[in-house]
Scaffold this motif. Sequence first.
Motif, PDB file in Angstrom:
ATOM      1  N   GLY A  93     -10.675 -16.256 -10.855  1.00 27.27           N
ATOM      2  CA  GLY A  93      -9.792 -16.968  -9.928  1.00 27.27           C
ATOM      3  C   GLY A  93      -8.480 -16.240  -9.680  1.00 27.27           C
ATOM      4  N   PRO A  94      -7.640 -16.082 -10.707  1.00 31.41           N
ATOM      5  CA  PRO A  94      -6.380 -15.352 -10.539  1.00 31.41           C
ATOM      6  C   PRO A  94      -6.567 -13.886 -10.167  1.00 31.41           C
ATOM      7  N   ALA A  95      -7.667 -13.266 -10.608  1.00 33.27           N
ATOM      8  CA  ALA A  95      -7.889 -11.842 -10.326  1.00 33.27           C
ATOM      9  C   ALA A  95      -8.140 -11.579  -8.849  1.00 33.27           C
ATOM     10  N   ALA A  96      -8.507 -12.607  -8.098  1.00 31.10           N
ATOM     11  CA  ALA A  96      -8.802 -12.409  -6.680  1.00 31.10           C
ATOM     12  C   ALA A  96      -7.548 -12.203  -5.846  1.00 31.10           C
ATOM     13  N   PHE A  97      -6.422 -12.785  -6.279  1.00 32.57           N
ATOM     14  CA  PHE A  97      -5.215 -12.688  -5.455  1.00 32.57           C
ATOM     15  C   PHE A  97      -3.919 -12.752  -6.252  1.00 32.57           C
ATOM     16  N   ILE A  98      -3.732 -13.820  -7.016  1.00 29.72           N
ATOM     17  CA  ILE A  98      -2.444 -14.065  -7.659  1.00 29.72           C
ATOM     18  C   ILE A  98      -2.063 -12.948  -8.620  1.00 29.72           C
ATOM     19  N   VAL A 140       0.998  -7.853 -10.148  1.00 31.93           N
ATOM     20  CA  VAL A 140       1.058  -6.497 -10.705  1.00 31.93           C
ATOM     21  C   VAL A 140       1.611  -5.524  -9.669  1.00 31.93           C
ATOM     22  N   ALA A 141       1.157  -5.651  -8.421  1.00 27.54           N
ATOM     23  CA  ALA A 141       1.649  -4.764  -7.361  1.00 27.54           C
ATOM     24  C   ALA A 141       3.151  -4.921  -7.155  1.00 27.54           C
ATOM     25  N   SER A 142       3.664  -6.119  -7.367  1.00 24.71           N
ATOM     26  CA  SER A 142       5.082  -6.375  -7.112  1.00 24.71           C
ATOM     27  C   SER A 142       5.989  -5.823  -8.214  1.00 24.71           C
ATOM     28  N   VAL A 143       5.465  -5.634  -9.414  1.00 25.68           N
ATOM     29  CA  VAL A 143       6.325  -5.196 -10.524  1.00 25.68           C
ATOM     30  C   VAL A 143       6.187  -3.709 -10.850  1.00 25.68           C
ATOM     31  N   ILE A 144       5.204  -3.032 -10.263  1.00 24.18           N
ATOM     32  CA  ILE A 144       5.069  -1.592 -10.462  1.00 24.18           C
ATOM     33  C   ILE A 144       5.859  -0.879  -9.377  1.00 24.18           C
ATOM     34  N   ASP A 145       6.838  -0.099  -9.783  1.00 29.53           N
ATOM     35  CA  ASP A 145       7.729   0.551  -8.820  1.00 29.53           C
ATOM     36  C   ASP A 145       7.064   1.700  -8.083  1.00 29.53           C
ATOM     37  N   ASP A 146       6.342   2.539  -8.798  1.00 35.48           N
ATOM     38  CA  ASP A 146       5.733   3.730  -8.197  1.00 35.48           C
ATOM     39  C   ASP A 146       4.343   3.912  -8.775  1.00 35.48           C
ATOM     40  N   LEU A 147       3.327   3.591  -7.970  1.00 30.75           N
ATOM     41  CA  LEU A 147       1.947   3.618  -8.459  1.00 30.75           C
ATOM     42  C   LEU A 147       1.506   5.027  -8.853  1.00 30.75           C
ATOM     43  N   GLU A 148       2.126   6.058  -8.267  1.00 29.97           N
ATOM     44  CA  GLU A 148       1.744   7.429  -8.599  1.00 29.97           C
ATOM     45  C   GLU A 148       2.141   7.795 -10.030  1.00 29.97           C
ATOM     46  N   LYS A 149       3.052   7.024 -10.625  1.00 28.68           N
ATOM     47  CA  LYS A 149       3.508   7.311 -11.984  1.00 28.68           C
ATOM     48  C   LYS A 149       2.805   6.445 -13.024  1.00 28.68           C
ATOM     49  N   VAL A 150       1.857   5.621 -12.584  1.00 23.18           N
ATOM     50  CA  VAL A 150       1.185   4.692 -13.491  1.00 23.18           C
ATOM     51  C   VAL A 150      -0.320   4.923 -13.456  1.00 23.18           C
ATOM     52  N   ASN A 151      -0.913   5.052 -14.627  1.00 25.79           N
ATOM     53  CA  ASN A 151      -2.371   5.102 -14.727  1.00 25.79           C
ATOM     54  C   ASN A 151      -2.865   3.668 -14.871  1.00 25.79           C
ATOM     55  N   PRO A 195      -1.166   0.024 -29.658  1.00 29.41           N
ATOM     56  CA  PRO A 195       0.253   0.157 -29.305  1.00 29.41           C
ATOM     57  C   PRO A 195       0.433   0.090 -27.786  1.00 29.41           C
ATOM     58  N   LEU A 196       1.312  -0.784 -27.326  1.00 26.34           N
ATOM     59  CA  LEU A 196       1.521  -0.950 -25.892  1.00 26.34           C
ATOM     60  C   LEU A 196       2.598   0.010 -25.390  1.00 26.34           C
ATOM     61  N   SER A 197       2.354   0.571 -24.211  1.00 33.09           N
ATOM     62  CA  SER A 197       3.384   1.373 -23.558  1.00 33.09           C
ATOM     63  C   SER A 197       4.510   0.441 -23.119  1.00 33.09           C
ATOM     64  N   GLN A 198       5.650   1.028 -22.796  1.00 34.28           N
ATOM     65  CA  GLN A 198       6.767   0.206 -22.332  1.00 34.28           C
ATOM     66  C   GLN A 198       6.425  -0.517 -21.041  1.00 34.28           C
ATOM     67  N   ILE A 199       5.642   0.125 -20.172  1.00 33.31           N
ATOM     68  CA  ILE A 199       5.291  -0.551 -18.928  1.00 33.31           C
ATOM     69  C   ILE A 199       4.366  -1.733 -19.196  1.00 33.31           C
ATOM     70  N   ALA A 200       3.497  -1.608 -20.203  1.00 38.03           N
ATOM     71  CA  ALA A 200       2.627  -2.742 -20.550  1.00 38.03           C
ATOM     72  C   ALA A 200       3.459  -3.905 -21.083  1.00 38.03           C
ATOM     73  N   HIS A 201       4.447  -3.592 -21.933  1.00 37.10           N
ATOM     74  CA  HIS A 201       5.355  -4.638 -22.417  1.00 37.10           C
ATOM     75  C   HIS A 201       6.086  -5.302 -21.244  1.00 37.10           C
ATOM     76  N   LYS A 202       6.565  -4.484 -20.324  1.00 41.24           N
ATOM     77  CA  LYS A 202       7.324  -4.979 -19.182  1.00 41.24           C
ATOM     78  C   LYS A 202       6.472  -5.900 -18.310  1.00 41.24           C
ATOM     79  N   VAL A 203       5.255  -5.460 -17.975  1.00 39.84           N
ATOM     80  CA  VAL A 203       4.386  -6.250 -17.096  1.00 39.84           C
ATOM     81  C   VAL A 203       3.965  -7.544 -17.776  1.00 39.84           C
ATOM     82  N   ARG A 204       3.620  -7.471 -19.059  1.00 37.30           N
ATOM     83  CA  ARG A 204       3.219  -8.693 -19.778  1.00 37.30           C
ATOM     84  C   ARG A 204       4.357  -9.705 -19.818  1.00 37.30           C
ATOM     85  N   SER A 205       5.569  -9.233 -20.121  1.00 36.61           N
ATOM     86  CA  SER A 205       6.731 -10.127 -20.178  1.00 36.61           C
ATOM     87  C   SER A 205       6.998 -10.777 -18.825  1.00 36.61           C
ATOM     88  N   LYS A 206       6.935  -9.975 -17.766  1.00 39.08           N
ATOM     89  CA  LYS A 206       7.194 -10.520 -16.431  1.00 39.08           C
ATOM     90  C   LYS A 206       6.082 -11.473 -15.990  1.00 39.08           C
TER      91      LYS A 206
END
Length: 323
Positions: free
Chosen positions: A100-105, A110-121, A282-293
């Motif tokens: 359900g949430p994976a379809a849109f919400i 995730v797209a809104s909180v990632i600043d530059d997709l080219e820098k994220v795997n 071990p979570l990367s800083q971006i994983a911590h950031k996205v989970r928190s947000k």
Amino acid sequence: MNISQISAFRAVMTSSSISEAARKLGRTQPAVSLAIRSLEESLGLALFERKGRQMVPVPEAHYLHAESEEILDRLSSVTRTMRSLAGGNTGDLNVTAMPGPAAFIFPRFVASVIDDLEKVNLSITSRSSQQIEELARSQSIDFGFCDAPARIKQSAQYEIEIISAGCFVAMPSTHDLPELEPFSIRALDGVPMGGLQPSHTHEKRSVSLFAEHGLHYRKVVESQTFMPLLQFVRTGKCLALVDPLSVVNELELMSTGGEVVFRRLDCDLRYDYAILSPVHRPLSQIAHKVRSKWRTSLFNLLDQAGAEPRWEPRSALPPGSGA
């Protein structure tokens, strides 16, 4: 040979004098001279001919200069990358959510909180709640969002955070039932209903709720998820008790063209969501950031829908809660 020596060497090679090199580096002349002498001693090679105040590089110095440029540029790039990692702007991110949430919400978030997709795997997938629990247990994801597991218990493999929120009645906009909110569960006695599979905790709670009030739960349509049920609600085939994120999803996408409305119930039928995080990964800083947000965003979405969300400690959950 160390970074301080190489930095001093490059500054001297690109300057007309020791004093100019010192100004570039923000260091004193004696400190720069000492760095050059130490570098020469470590290499066993004189890099410059001293002619008065001038430093004339020998041929070998030009080779070292070319190599030092690459070394220092690489170091600068690594430094920028590490600062970006520390700021949660780059790195690896492997997340998953139930259908359900994976379809849109969830992907919209995730797209809104990632600043530059080219820098994220980035890897973002849709899995069943049971599959997400297995992925968390096997340390294969950074975090997953799903229905709370059917049996809430301590796990040595993953951490679990649970948020509970109130459910809604979905009905056709043309339905003649009273437009009251909260909506009385008694108005659903014997009404054709759409529901989930019998093993799903939400379905068990719905059946129990009807039984507690002495009502007949008349299920005529069964689905694995909520969203397909709304098409049957839209055409007047049934009503449905749905989770609040399905309400949020429908109000955003308008898959029924606005022909389905939602009412809060007058009884406490709640839905439990879970964020699962592996404990040995071990979570990367971006994983911590996205989970928190995501925690904050999820709570706000449910609150804006009027679902009265609350975070639940494990000990406060009744036996067999979750889905």
